[in-house]
Design a protein around this motif. Structure first.
Motif, PDB file in Angstrom:
ATOM      1  N   ASP A 180       0.823  -1.211   0.000  1.00  0.00           N
ATOM      2  CA  ASP A 180       0.000   0.000   0.000  1.00  0.00           C
ATOM      3  C   ASP A 180       0.857   1.261   0.000  1.00  0.00           C
ATOM      4  O   ASP A 180       0.473   2.285  -0.583  1.00  0.00           O
ATOM      5  N   THR A 181       2.024   1.194   0.635  1.00  0.00           N
ATOM      6  CA  THR A 181       2.957   2.329   0.600  1.00  0.00           C
ATOM      7  C   THR A 181       3.427   2.581  -0.830  1.00  0.00           C
ATOM      8  O   THR A 181       3.491   3.726  -1.292  1.00  0.00           O
ATOM      9  N   LEU A 182       3.750   1.512  -1.535  1.00  0.00           N
ATOM     10  CA  LEU A 182       4.165   1.656  -2.936  1.00  0.00           C
ATOM     11  C   LEU A 182       3.046   2.254  -3.772  1.00  0.00           C
ATOM     12  O   LEU A 182       3.280   3.158  -4.586  1.00  0.00           O
ATOM     13  N   ALA A 183       1.851   1.750  -3.612  1.00  0.00           N
ATOM     14  CA  ALA A 183       0.718   2.248  -4.402  1.00  0.00           C
ATOM     15  C   ALA A 183       0.515   3.742  -4.166  1.00  0.00           C
ATOM     16  O   ALA A 183       0.209   4.489  -5.104  1.00  0.00           O
ATOM     17  N   PHE A 184       0.689   4.190  -2.933  1.00  0.00           N
ATOM     18  CA  PHE A 184       0.524   5.615  -2.627  1.00  0.00           C
ATOM     19  C   PHE A 184       1.588   6.456  -3.315  1.00  0.00           C
ATOM     20  O   PHE A 184       1.289   7.488  -3.919  1.00  0.00           O
ATOM     21  N   HIS A 185       2.829   6.040  -3.235  1.00  0.00           N
ATOM     22  CA  HIS A 185       3.914   6.890  -3.732  1.00  0.00           C
ATOM     23  C   HIS A 185       4.064   6.850  -5.249  1.00  0.00           C
ATOM     24  O   HIS A 185       4.492   7.839  -5.847  1.00  0.00           O
ATOM     25  N   PHE A 186       3.723   5.730  -5.868  1.00  0.00           N
ATOM     26  CA  PHE A 186       3.840   5.680  -7.332  1.00  0.00           C
ATOM     27  C   PHE A 186       2.611   6.262  -8.026  1.00  0.00           C
ATOM     28  O   PHE A 186       2.697   6.656  -9.195  1.00  0.00           O
ATOM     29  N   ASP A 187       1.474   6.318  -7.380  1.00  0.00           N
ATOM     30  CA  ASP A 187       0.228   6.787  -7.993  1.00  0.00           C
ATOM     31  C   ASP A 187      -0.198   5.871  -9.141  1.00  0.00           C
ATOM     32  O   ASP A 187      -1.196   5.178  -9.054  1.00  0.00           O
ATOM     33  N   GLU A 188       0.535   5.902 -10.238  1.00  0.00           N
ATOM     34  CA  GLU A 188       0.251   4.991 -11.342  1.00  0.00           C
ATOM     35  C   GLU A 188       0.698   3.584 -10.962  1.00  0.00           C
ATOM     36  O   GLU A 188       1.571   3.397 -10.110  1.00  0.00           O
TER      37      GLU A 188
ATOM     38  N   ARG B 245       5.238 -12.990 -11.407  1.00  0.00           N
ATOM     39  CA  ARG B 245       5.450 -11.621 -11.886  1.00  0.00           C
ATOM     40  C   ARG B 245       4.162 -11.034 -12.451  1.00  0.00           C
ATOM     41  O   ARG B 245       3.852  -9.864 -12.225  1.00  0.00           O
ATOM     42  N   LEU B 246       3.412 -11.850 -13.188  1.00  0.00           N
ATOM     43  CA  LEU B 246       2.145 -11.391 -13.746  1.00  0.00           C
ATOM     44  C   LEU B 246       1.142 -11.079 -12.638  1.00  0.00           C
ATOM     45  O   LEU B 246       0.434 -10.059 -12.694  1.00  0.00           O
ATOM     46  N   LEU B 247       1.066 -11.923 -11.634  1.00  0.00           N
ATOM     47  CA  LEU B 247       0.144 -11.674 -10.520  1.00  0.00           C
ATOM     48  C   LEU B 247       0.529 -10.400  -9.773  1.00  0.00           C
ATOM     49  O   LEU B 247      -0.339  -9.653  -9.318  1.00  0.00           O
ATOM     50  N   TRP B 248       1.833 -10.148  -9.637  1.00  0.00           N
ATOM     51  CA  TRP B 248       2.283  -8.897  -9.007  1.00  0.00           C
ATOM     52  C   TRP B 248       1.831  -7.698  -9.843  1.00  0.00           C
ATOM     53  O   TRP B 248       1.352  -6.689  -9.296  1.00  0.00           O
ATOM     54  N   GLN B 249       1.969  -7.798 -11.149  1.00  0.00           N
ATOM     55  CA  GLN B 249       1.479  -6.730 -12.031  1.00  0.00           C
ATOM     56  C   GLN B 249      -0.005  -6.464 -11.804  1.00  0.00           C
ATOM     57  O   GLN B 249      -0.434  -5.315 -11.668  1.00  0.00           O
ATOM     58  N   LEU B 250      -0.769  -7.534 -11.816  1.00  0.00           N
ATOM     59  CA  LEU B 250      -2.217  -7.394 -11.682  1.00  0.00           C
ATOM     60  C   LEU B 250      -2.590  -6.822 -10.314  1.00  0.00           C
ATOM     61  O   LEU B 250      -3.498  -5.999 -10.212  1.00  0.00           O
ATOM     62  N   LEU B 251      -1.864  -7.242  -9.279  1.00  0.00           N
ATOM     63  CA  LEU B 251      -2.149  -6.722  -7.943  1.00  0.00           C
ATOM     64  C   LEU B 251      -1.839  -5.234  -7.852  1.00  0.00           C
ATOM     65  O   LEU B 251      -2.626  -4.460  -7.294  1.00  0.00           O
ATOM     66  N   MET B 252      -0.696  -4.810  -8.419  1.00  0.00           N
ATOM     67  CA  MET B 252      -0.342  -3.389  -8.369  1.00  0.00           C
ATOM     68  C   MET B 252      -1.302  -2.546  -9.212  1.00  0.00           C
ATOM     69  O   MET B 252      -1.618  -1.407  -8.854  1.00  0.00           O
ATOM     70  N   LEU B 253      -1.788  -3.089 -10.317  1.00  0.00           N
ATOM     71  CA  LEU B 253      -2.798  -2.384 -11.108  1.00  0.00           C
ATOM     72  C   LEU B 253      -4.085  -2.255 -10.301  1.00  0.00           C
ATOM     73  O   LEU B 253      -4.717  -1.193 -10.278  1.00  0.00           O
ATOM     74  N   ASP B 254      -4.460  -3.318  -9.632  1.00  0.00           N
ATOM     75  CA  ASP B 254      -5.669  -3.314  -8.805  1.00  0.00           C
ATOM     76  C   ASP B 254      -5.569  -2.240  -7.717  1.00  0.00           C
ATOM     77  O   ASP B 254      -6.516  -1.465  -7.497  1.00  0.00           O
ATOM     78  N   LYS B 255      -4.428  -2.176  -7.029  1.00  0.00           N
ATOM     79  CA  LYS B 255      -4.241  -1.194  -5.950  1.00  0.00           C
ATOM     80  C   LYS B 255      -4.311   0.232  -6.504  1.00  0.00           C
ATOM     81  O   LYS B 255      -4.894   1.131  -5.894  1.00  0.00           O
ATOM     82  N   SER B 256      -3.705   0.444  -7.670  1.00  0.00           N
ATOM     83  CA  SER B 256      -3.700   1.774  -8.268  1.00  0.00           C
ATOM     84  C   SER B 256      -5.095   2.205  -8.691  1.00  0.00           C
ATOM     85  O   SER B 256      -5.507   3.355  -8.453  1.00  0.00           O
ATOM     86  N   LEU B 257      -5.837   1.304  -9.304  1.00  0.00           N
ATOM     87  CA  LEU B 257      -7.200   1.639  -9.742  1.00  0.00           C
ATOM     88  C   LEU B 257      -8.089   1.987  -8.550  1.00  0.00           C
ATOM     89  O   LEU B 257      -8.909   2.913  -8.622  1.00  0.00           O
ATOM     90  N   ALA B 258      -7.940   1.248  -7.464  1.00  0.00           N
ATOM     91  CA  ALA B 258      -8.744   1.526  -6.274  1.00  0.00           C
ATOM     92  C   ALA B 258      -8.425   2.910  -5.721  1.00  0.00           C
ATOM     93  O   ALA B 258      -9.327   3.659  -5.307  1.00  0.00           O
TER      94      ALA B 258
END
Length: 631
Positions: A329-337, A613-626
């Motif tokens: 969640d820290t990563l999602a906050f700081h990267f935004d995208e 790696r693909l699941l990590w991509q999808l999870l980070m996309l999910d966090k960003s969209l939320a």
């Protein structure tokens, strides 16, 4: 190092509410813990949050000239500001501070927009010229520092160091850009010429945008580019001497600071070279830090410890668990995208460790792009030799058939994972290289996307960005073209975004001496044999550093930060993997085929395939969209 934000009315000089600029700053206090400022005038508002590095008492921003006809907000460092200042003082300019910010104001007054060609450093700045009623936005040559901007319905243009500062403006419409989703799924990051929020743009590396009130918004103009079109004819010994001199100059110029300074030290060639030259230039022990892992196969701290002892640095090392998924969640906050380079996790930890003792840290970023240090560069050269020997009429059906029938053996030793190699050899060089930098192949993306998403994307394909960059490169050799594309796409989109966001997250300034533009220009002129020889990339750099560094440090296999994401999705993140297919923000978009996502998660958890790696991509996309769209 700081954060900037602002508003410029394009048609008429409407009043700008300072509170609105303040709100754009308040969402990124991590970029400027030492102070902030807002300045407004009819039709313009500039904001700044400050991490004090140079002239701690006198460098407050936004900064104005004495007659208030020019105002600037600036993020970054101009490393040669003392030399530029001396030249300006000789021309009669009088300075009121000792900061590099003031050099921008006087440089613009003296040379106009040509002033940027004299600045050596990492920077983004917005300069308002009251007489011309213009705003000039500028980004450094390699894109070390970020700048986002967007036009709004009220006739204004807003800008900020981070996407979240634009999102703080109530008139910015939040809608996803589906082409950017395709880009992210291909690369694991959203490239610099795209944004996940429709209508938002990023100013490109080496570009400037001049806005003049009452005129249409023009396209940004490139003021710098690297050319691979020329070749140095100097002897190898002379090239080694010139390279060391350039590296020494780059390191020393980045050691100017009014606050404690240190370096990241991984024990690899790049960071070890930087530390060696820092130790040579310093009359005190260089402060270094490294992250170690409690899994022996991932841990490089012993190499860093050897370099620390060799140069008698003030070294600190901290062992962390690679199971650091709590930072998601820290990563999602700081990267935004969305950003799926999992090495962001240990990068955050090493920045956090550095910030305990220093405010500025030098890194080894950039050498792989400039000197051809990636394995894919060697593979590209080898592949082009095969393509040159076998006619396309034979090569395409032969390797294409082998690629289609060869099993995708993620579990096998690297030498047996030939499927992608066969498919790349079947195609042209630029297509093959574009495929090699894609973390999720185009064919797999097509299976994952829903029919509606495929229809909406139409013919758009993320890899075409690399193909175009390589075709347009000022270059003489396929390796040149690959490096040129990496410098313009991968470097600012992944490497520099990661370092900027993770260092700024903890209020640390990261500096990249190996991305000094003069060093990059030198590297681009090197003969191919001085970049790659045999199985060794960065050949000339390694030869030049032999008097400084042990042979096994210089020539050991590159590791980099590694995180065990595959095991996470079979253990503590197994629930997250299942949620991706249903119930997540991602599932609610309708962009993906739910059954395909379900199979990906199930096969991975069962050990039938490695989709970590693909699941990590999808999870980070999910966090960003939320976060961005409330999905």
């Amino acid at each position: 190092m700081c954060g900037v934000a602002g508003i410029f009315h394009l048609e008429t000089a409407k009043p700008v509410d300072p509170a609105r600029v303040r709100a754009m700053l308040d969402v990124m206090p991590h970029r400027g813990p030492d102070g902030s400022g807002v300045w407004t005038a009819p039709g313009v508002g500039l904001g700044h949050v400050r991490l004090s590095i140079i002239d701690l008492g006198g460098g407050a921003q936004p900064m104005l000239t004495e007659d208030e006809s020019l105002a600037v907000t600036f993020n970054g460092e101009i490393y040669n500001f003392a030399e530029v200042r001396a030249e300006l003082e000789a021309k009669g300019h009088v300075f009121r501070t000792d900061s590099d910010t003031e050099v921008i104001l006087h440089g613009y007054r003296q040379w106009g927009e040509a002033c940027v060609e004299r600045f050596h450093g990492m920077f983004v700045f917005a300069l308002f010229d009251a007489r011309a009623q213009s705003l000039w936005l500028v980004r450094d040559r390699l894109g070390v520092k970020p700048l986002h901007y967007a036009q709004l319905s009220d006739g204004s243009l807003i800008f900020g160091s981070e996407l979240k500062s634009l999102l703080a403006h109530p008139l910015l419409r939040r809608a996803p850009d589906l082409a950017a989703v395709e880009d992210f799924m291909a690369y694991g990051y959203v490239p610099d010429d795209a944004c996940i929020v429709a209508g938002v743009r990023k100013l490109g590396a080496g570009h400037a945008l001049r806005l003049v009130r009452g005129r249409p918004v023009p396209q940004p103009q490139r003021y710098w580019d690297v050319s691979f079109a020329e070749r140095s004819k100097a002897r190898p010994e002379a090239l080694e001497e010139e390279l060391v001199a350039l590296m020494r100059q780059a390191v020393r110029s980045r050691m100017v600071s009014d606050v404690p300074l240190g370096a990241f030290l991984s024990g690899g060639v790049d960071s070890s070279s930087v530390v060696a030259l820092m130790a040579e230039a310093s009359n005190q022990a260089v402060k270094t830090c490294t992250i170690g892992f409690d899994v022996a196969s991932l841990d490089e701290s012993a190499y860093a410890d050897r370099i620390a002892r060799r140069f008698a640095t003030d070294h600190r090392m901290r062992i962390v668990s690679p199971d650091d998924y709590g930072l998601i969640d820290t990563l999602a906050f700081h990267f935004d995208e969305p950003f799926a380079d999992a090495s962001a996790l240990p990068t955050y930890r090493v920045c956090e460790l550095a910030r305990e003792k220093v405010t500025v840290a030098l890194s080894g970023d950039g050498a792989d792009e400039a000197f051809a240090g990636y394995r894919r560069h060697r593979f590209q050269m080898q592949g082009e030799r095969v393509r040159a020997l076998i006619p396309a009429s034979v090569r395409e059906p032969l390797f294409g058939t082998l690629g289609r029938w060869y099993p995708k053996a993620d579990w096998a030793p690297r030498s047996l994972r030939a499927k992608s190699t066969f498919l790349e050899l079947a195609g042209e060089g630029s297509e093959a290289y574009a495929a090699s930098v894609s973390v999720t192949p185009h064919a797999l993306r097509q299976k994952l996307f829903s029919q509606d998403m495929r229809s909406r994307l139409g013919a758009y394909r993320a890899e075409d960005r690399y193909v175009r960059a390589m075709a347009q490169a000022p270059a003489r050799d396929p390796l040149d073209r690959a490096q040129y594309a990496d410098i313009h796409i991968w470097l600012p989109g992944d490497i520099l975004t990661k370092t900027d966001r993770m260092s700024m997250a903890v209020g640390l300034e990261a500096r990249e001496p190996l991305l000094d533009h003069r060093l990059v220009e030198f590297a681009a002129r090197l003969p191919v044999a001085q970049r790659i020889r045999g199985n060794s990339g960065k050949y000339l750099m390694k030869k030049a550093m032999e008097p400084y560094l042990p042979h096994d440090i210089l020539y050991r296999q590159k590791m980099g930060f590694v995180t065990p994401i595959s095991s996470w999705f079979r253990g503590p993140l197994a629930g997250e993997a299942s949620a991706i297919a249903g119930g997540s923000a991602l599932a609610r978009t309708g962009w993906f085929d739910a059954k395909a996502l379900g199979r990906i998660a199930a096969d991975h958890k069962a050990g039938m395939a490695d989709h970590g790696r693909l699941l990590w991509q999808l999870l980070m996309l999910d966090k960003s969209l939320a976060r961005l769209f409330g999905l």
